[in-house]
Design an enzyme around this catalytic site. Structure first.
Site, PDB file in Angstrom:
ATOM      1  CE1 TYR A   1      35.598  51.073  26.922  1.00 11.89           C
ATOM      2  CE2 TYR A   1      37.750  52.122  26.815  1.00 11.89           C
ATOM      3  CZ  TYR A   1      36.575  51.729  26.198  1.00 11.89           C
ATOM      4  OH  TYR A   1      36.375  52.004  24.855  1.00 11.89           O
TER       5      TYR A   1
ATOM      6  CB  ALA B   1      43.099  58.260  24.099  1.00  8.11           C
ATOM      7  CE  LYS B   2      38.351  50.167  22.021  1.00 12.63           C
ATOM      8  NZ  LYS B   2      37.001  50.537  22.465  1.00 12.63           N
ATOM      9  CB  ALA B   3      43.091  55.318  27.523  1.00 12.89           C
TER      10      ALA B   3
ATOM     11  CB  SER C   1      44.794  55.607  21.625  1.00 10.62           C
ATOM     12  OG  SER C   1      43.492  55.683  21.072  1.00 10.62           O
TER      13      SER C   1
END
Length: 317
Positions: free
Chosen positions: A166, A160-162, A65
């Site tokens: 969210y 990507a866990k960005a 990420s």
């Protein structure tokens, strides 16, 4: 007043500091532009001691990420692991902890260009029970199809866990709660089922599992992958495919999966009852096997559990 279960210590770039001192400058790039990548993982208390669930996979995704968003940090995965183990002990969470490592852009420049803003790494641990409530694991939750779509591929990277991703999830969650639901289900720009506000989704029909294929609109969850492999162990067919919205209303069972949510049944969608309106038999089988594996009560055939003990990587604490 927040009832967040704050702990005593947080790790910040090689130092352990009191919870209230782990702060950022208001001019930090992440505050203005959402420039962070993070992970959420669990450490479970077992008879063999505290165990991380799929630690290596989570840390690999954190690094990937960061690479997607052109961020680099100096710490190795083993160093971050040692720091996390130390935090769990310091905070007295050997019986279970939620772990949140995050890399973010701090204070450097005011513009959108991130390269002048330094990358900082924080690790937090705290006690976090069932994300959607203790009863949800058995009774299930209510969900609605959100009016907010997930982003189209090649807009911003969902692999990507960005943090910035969210904002979309927050809009979905608030809309669902304001309309009397527990959770939201997002569609892609094509109108196909994508994911929940912070979870992947599975549907059950005629004894088989269905889940959206990887299409660039949702995060490829580590719990999602785990459930697919556990279903295969249990002899349950799994189909990764395009899932039309109407499939939600004809499914025998629906459930969310994620690190925080674990395996949570959905009892209704848009006020339409799913199956018998409670946890279905296939959901129950997968949930029970998942919780047994992470709790050390079933053989860890896939090598997913890692003892939460330092590896001697030499990180400062």
């Amino acid at each position: 007043m927040s009832d967040f279960p704050a702990t005593e210590w947080i790790w910040v770039d090689g130092e352990v500091v009191p919870w209230k001192e782990a702060t950022l400058h208001v001019m930090s790039h992440v505050v203005h532009y959402g420039s962070s990548v993070f992970e959420g993982m669990r450490c479970y208390g077992t008879d063999q001691g505290p165990m991380f669930f799929r630690y290596e996979d989570h840390m690999k995704r954190l690094r990937e990420s960061a690479a997607i968003h052109r961020m680099t940090y100096q710490w190795t995965d083993d160093q971050l692991g040692d720091a996390t183990c130390d935090l769990i002990v310091r905070n007295g969470l050997e019986q279970g902890a939620y772990v949140r490592p995050i890399a973010l852009r701090g204070f450097g420049a005011a513009g959108v260009d991130p390269e002048e803003s330094p990358v900082q790494v924080f690790i937090m641990v705290w006690e976090w029970g069932a994300y959607l409530g203790a009863e949800a694991l058995e009774k299930g939750v209510t969900a609605c199809v959100s009016s907010w779509f997930r982003p189209a591929p090649n807009t911003h990277p969902t692999m990507a866990k960005a943090g910035g991703n969210y904002l979309n999830s927050s809009l979905m969650k608030v809309e669902a709660k304001n309309n009397g639901f527990d959770e939201a289900i997002a569609l892609s720009v094509e109108g196909l089922v994508s994911e929940g506000s912070g979870q992947n989704i599975f549907l059950v029909k005629d004894g088989a599992l269905y889940t959206p294929e990887v299409d660039g609109t949702f995060l490829q969850g580590i719990t999602r992958d785990s459930v697919i492999r556990l279903a295969e162990d249990l002899g349950i067919p799994v189909h990764e495919t395009r899932v039309p919205r109407e499939f939600l209303y004809g499914a025998d069972e629906v459930f969310f999966v994620g690190t925080a949510s674990e395996v949570t049944p959905v009892r209704s969608v848009d006020h339409w009852q799913v199956g018998d309106g409670c946890r279905g038999p296939i959901t129950a089988r997968i949930q029970e096997r998942f919780l047994a594996v992470v709790g050390g009560e079933h053989p860890d055939r896939h090598g997913w559990l890692t003892a939460a003990v330092p590896r001697g990587a030499g990180v400062g604490t």
